[in-house]
Motif scaffolding. Structure first.
Motif, PDB file in Angstrom:
ATOM      1  N   SER A  24       0.829  -1.205   0.000  1.00 27.15           N
ATOM      2  CA  SER A  24       0.000   0.000   0.000  1.00 27.15           C
ATOM      3  C   SER A  24       0.861   1.251   0.000  1.00 27.15           C
ATOM      4  CB  SER A  24      -0.969  -0.006   1.177  1.00 27.15           C
ATOM      5  OG  SER A  24      -0.272  -0.231   2.354  1.00 27.15           O
ATOM      6  N   VAL A  25       2.091   1.162   0.561  1.00 31.08           N
ATOM      7  CA  VAL A  25       2.994   2.313   0.461  1.00 31.08           C
ATOM      8  C   VAL A  25       3.301   2.589  -1.007  1.00 31.08           C
ATOM      9  CG1 VAL A  25       5.361   3.042   0.853  1.00 31.08           C
ATOM     10  CG2 VAL A  25       4.020   2.212   2.737  1.00 31.08           C
ATOM     11  N   ILE A  28       0.321   4.101  -2.591  1.00 31.72           N
ATOM     12  CA  ILE A  28       0.008   5.426  -2.105  1.00 31.72           C
ATOM     13  C   ILE A  28       0.915   6.466  -2.775  1.00 31.72           C
ATOM     14  CG2 ILE A  28       1.324   6.199  -0.092  1.00 31.72           C
ATOM     15  CD1 ILE A  28      -2.182   5.265   0.334  1.00 31.72           C
ATOM     16  N   LEU A  31      -0.793   7.136  -5.913  1.00 34.04           N
ATOM     17  CA  LEU A  31      -1.984   7.960  -5.677  1.00 34.04           C
ATOM     18  C   LEU A  31      -1.595   9.416  -5.429  1.00 34.04           C
ATOM     19  CD1 LEU A  31      -5.083   7.888  -5.152  1.00 34.04           C
ATOM     20  CD2 LEU A  31      -4.521   7.684  -2.748  1.00 34.04           C
ATOM     21  N   ASP A  32      -0.524   9.574  -4.635  1.00 36.10           N
ATOM     22  CA  ASP A  32      -0.055  10.920  -4.319  1.00 36.10           C
ATOM     23  C   ASP A  32       0.283  11.678  -5.597  1.00 36.10           C
ATOM     24  OD1 ASP A  32       0.794  13.022  -2.785  1.00 36.10           O
ATOM     25  OD2 ASP A  32       2.841  12.269  -2.596  1.00 36.10           O
ATOM     26  N   TYR A 238       6.967   7.542   3.310  1.00 33.86           N
ATOM     27  CA  TYR A 238       5.563   7.322   2.976  1.00 33.86           C
ATOM     28  C   TYR A 238       4.876   6.391   3.975  1.00 33.86           C
ATOM     29  CZ  TYR A 238       5.214  10.043  -1.222  1.00 33.86           C
ATOM     30  OH  TYR A 238       5.140  11.093  -2.076  1.00 33.86           O
ATOM     31  N   LEU A 242       1.497   7.298   6.046  1.00 35.40           N
ATOM     32  CA  LEU A 242       0.344   6.403   6.223  1.00 35.40           C
ATOM     33  C   LEU A 242       0.056   6.187   7.699  1.00 35.40           C
ATOM     34  CD1 LEU A 242       0.382   3.423   3.756  1.00 35.40           C
ATOM     35  CD2 LEU A 242      -1.219   5.284   3.956  1.00 35.40           C
ATOM     36  N   CYS A 245      -1.700   9.093   9.121  1.00 34.00           N
ATOM     37  CA  CYS A 245      -3.107   9.067   8.704  1.00 34.00           C
ATOM     38  C   CYS A 245      -3.879   8.046   9.531  1.00 34.00           C
ATOM     39  CB  CYS A 245      -3.222   8.715   7.228  1.00 34.00           C
ATOM     40  SG  CYS A 245      -2.557   9.943   6.147  1.00 34.00           S
ATOM     41  N   LEU A 279      -7.336   6.403   3.682  1.00 33.97           N
ATOM     42  CA  LEU A 279      -7.256   6.934   2.319  1.00 33.97           C
ATOM     43  C   LEU A 279      -7.811   8.347   2.247  1.00 33.97           C
ATOM     44  CD1 LEU A 279      -8.134   4.077  -0.153  1.00 33.97           C
ATOM     45  CD2 LEU A 279      -6.064   5.429   0.003  1.00 33.97           C
ATOM     46  N   PHE A 282      -5.338  10.596   3.587  1.00 37.27           N
ATOM     47  CA  PHE A 282      -4.171  10.699   2.714  1.00 37.27           C
ATOM     48  C   PHE A 282      -4.458  11.584   1.513  1.00 37.27           C
ATOM     49  CE2 PHE A 282      -1.376   9.584  -0.700  1.00 37.27           C
ATOM     50  CZ  PHE A 282      -0.168   9.739  -0.062  1.00 37.27           C
ATOM     51  N   ILE A 283      -5.692  11.487   0.978  1.00 37.02           N
ATOM     52  CA  ILE A 283      -6.025  12.339  -0.172  1.00 37.02           C
ATOM     53  C   ILE A 283      -5.997  13.803   0.246  1.00 37.02           C
ATOM     54  CG2 ILE A 283      -7.900  12.945  -1.753  1.00 37.02           C
ATOM     55  CD1 ILE A 283      -8.463   9.974  -1.982  1.00 37.02           C
TER      56      ILE A 283
END
Lengths: 332, 210
Positions: A24-25, A28, A31-32, A238, A242, A245, A279, A282-283
């Motif tokens: 997921s890192v 992410i 996604l970032d 990262y 996470l 978050c 998430l 994080f967004i």
């Protein structure tokens, strides 16, 4: 044989936690970059795999095959230790994060203190990297980062005290269960805002990325690093984001609890709710990176010590007096 | 129990060796890193005897804050390389008597504390609040600290506050001629103060310094 059995079981559990965290890192990071790009009307990474999903894996592969360069005048042992420490500390903190009432690797009494301690140790990877590189830009970056992380930890600690006053326990599962009636984001909304900003500063995210401000310090403490060692710093950073978050989701957004305790919602497992909340936060982190310009260093320090610290201390007194006056203080 | 003993010996050996390395290592920054290792292994020992709250506070306060400041100072002062080992140089051997006196005082204090614990075991039960094993040690620590020892607790808080104020007073100095930003001044500036329209006569020029 008993010992071996226990060790195998624990290793199995740890792998079951760590592999998803690492994957997921990687996701992410993608996604970032995508969110960042969309805010600026760009496409972002969209070539490798569907929607560019495999971009991070391609990057990781590239880093693995790159040569690791160790500067001749550096302090070699500490230079190599620094990224390892960053990465390890970012990963071990996940041991206490509860994904549901039973799905937690180590359900310890002082879970929140453990996370706080591990995240305050995170500064050492950066200081060691900057000092061991034995050059000016990394050193300046690490000094900045040390001062910044120590100052913002203070306000995060006081915000945590606010939540603990309402819960009466240091166990993360108890903190989540205390929010069954109302999530702490509603009574403690100002603290949530301060927590969010302090978490940005704690993880060296823009607009507080002074330690690696490319306009002033090349890449800060990472300047001399290359190949896999650079990638480890990057992964650790990262993973830390996470984690922050996740901590925000647990402290303020009710962790693995579903928003409404009704039929279709409580069928969804708690882990999914927690991931959804992480998430969401994080967004928000990614949007802030795209929208806000970088702070100046003295403004950063002023914000930490002269605004956040008094504000959160005042709120501690307010919360405590409110709970005391209305006889709501939690009992053992 | 065997695993417990093995871990105890691992952590205590690391603690003792790193404590020796703090004084023995040539590089001052390495000394601070060994000090950090020492703190960490001692907090592991705290956790092993079941005092997890103390262990975590040890990590947060000493490793997370105090040692960072140590490292900060040592890096800033640029005293990274010490030329001589302490036991070889002549100048630093003068300090050995003072060091011996201080360390023997600390040693006797430790003997008094541990001895009192050993020879008067009911000292532990002298607290007015009843302690049992059902509540976590965070709760029991709070119950003792804020009832029996509230005055000592408050006094130590006052001492720390005074020390903090003293440090600020000693290091704070107001320098002349430093341009500081004042946010209130900047925000409350208006157009009439900042901009002025001047008719410039030809061949005359304007004085702008007043």
């Amino acid at each position: 044989m008993d010992y071996l059995n226990i060790i195998f079981q624990e290793v199995y559990k740890i792998l079951f936690l760590l592999v998803p965290v690492l994957v997921s890192v990687a996701m992410i990071v993608w996604l970032d970059r995508r969110v960042w790009a969309f805010v600026q009307k760009r496409q972002g990474p969209n070539v490798v795999g569907p929607f560019g999903l495999l971009q991070s894996l391609a990057d990781a592969l590239k880093y693995i095959f790159k040569e690791i360069i160790i500067p001749a005048s550096s302090n070699k042992v500490i230079f190599i230790l620094a990224p390892i420490i960053t990465m390890t500390l970012a990963l071990i903190a996940w041991a206490v994060i509860p994904f549901s009432e039973s799905q937690v690797l180590a359900n310890i009494n002082v879970g929140i203190l453990y996370i706080f301690a591990v995240s305050s140790l995170g500064v050492y990877g950066i200081i060691m990297g900057g000092w061991a590189s034995n050059s000016k830009y990394p050193f300046l970056g690490s000094i900045r980062s040390a001062a910044q992380m120590v100052s913002y930890e203070v306000s995060i600690g006081i915000i945590i005290i606010n939540v603990l006053l309402c819960v009466g326990s240091l166990n993360l599962n108890d903190i989540v269960l205390a929010q069954q009636n109302i999530w702490f984001i509603i009574p403690l909304f100002p603290m949530f805002v301060i927590y969010f900003i302090s978490a940005l500063a704690e993880t060296n995210r823009p607009p507080f990325d002074l330690p690696e401000a490319e306009a002033e310090l090349v890449a800060g403490y990472q300047t001399e690093y290359s190949g896999m060692m650079y990638a480890m710093f990057w992964l650790g950073e990262y993973a830390n984001i996470l984690l922050m978050c996740a901590l925000g989701a647990i402290l303020f957004l009710g962790g693995w609890l579903s928003p409404i305790d009704l039929y279709p919602f409580n069928l969804i497992p708690g882990a999914l709710w927690l991931i959804f909340k992480i998430l969401l936060l994080f967004i928000l982190f990614a949007l802030v990176k795209a929208i806000v310009p970088r702070y100046r260093y003295d403004q950063l320090m002023r914000l930490g010590w002269k605004i956040f610290l008094p504000l959160s201390l005042t709120y501690v007194i307010l919360t405590a007096s409110y709970l005391f006056y209305f006889n709501l203080l939690p009992t053992i | 129990m065997i695993a417990h003993a093995i871990f105890f010996y691992i952590f205590s050996i690391i603690a003792i060796v790193s404590a020796i390395m703090v004084t023995a290592s040539k590089n001052t920054v390495h000394s601070v890193f060994f000090l950090i290792l020492d703190f960490i292994s001692i907090s592991c020992l705290f956790i092993m005897i079941g005092a997890e709250f103390l262990g975590m506070i040890m990590l947060i306060v000493y490793v997370g804050a105090v040692a960072v400041l140590f490292l900060f100072v040592v890096m800033m002062l640029n005293v990274a390389q010490q030329k001589n080992q302490w036991f070889l140089s002549k100048t630093s051997s003068r300090h050995i008597p003072i060091g011996l006196i201080i360390s023997s005082i600390i040693f006797f204090e430790l003997i008094i504390v541990v001895g009192g614990w050993k020879y008067k075991p009911d000292l532990i039960n002298s607290s007015n609040t009843s302690l049992n094993n059902e509540i976590s040690n965070t709760h029991s620590l709070g119950q003792v600290l804020y009832t029996d020892y509230i005055h000592i607790f408050q006094i130590s808080g006052m001492i720390l506050l005074i020390a903090m104020i003293g440090a600020i007073v000693l290091t704070f100095r107001q320098r002349e001629g430093v341009k500081k930003q004042s946010y209130i001044k900047q925000i409350s500036r208006e157009r009439s103060e900042g901009v002025e329209v001047i008719e410039v006569a030809s061949n005359k020029g304007v004085r702008i310094d007043d």
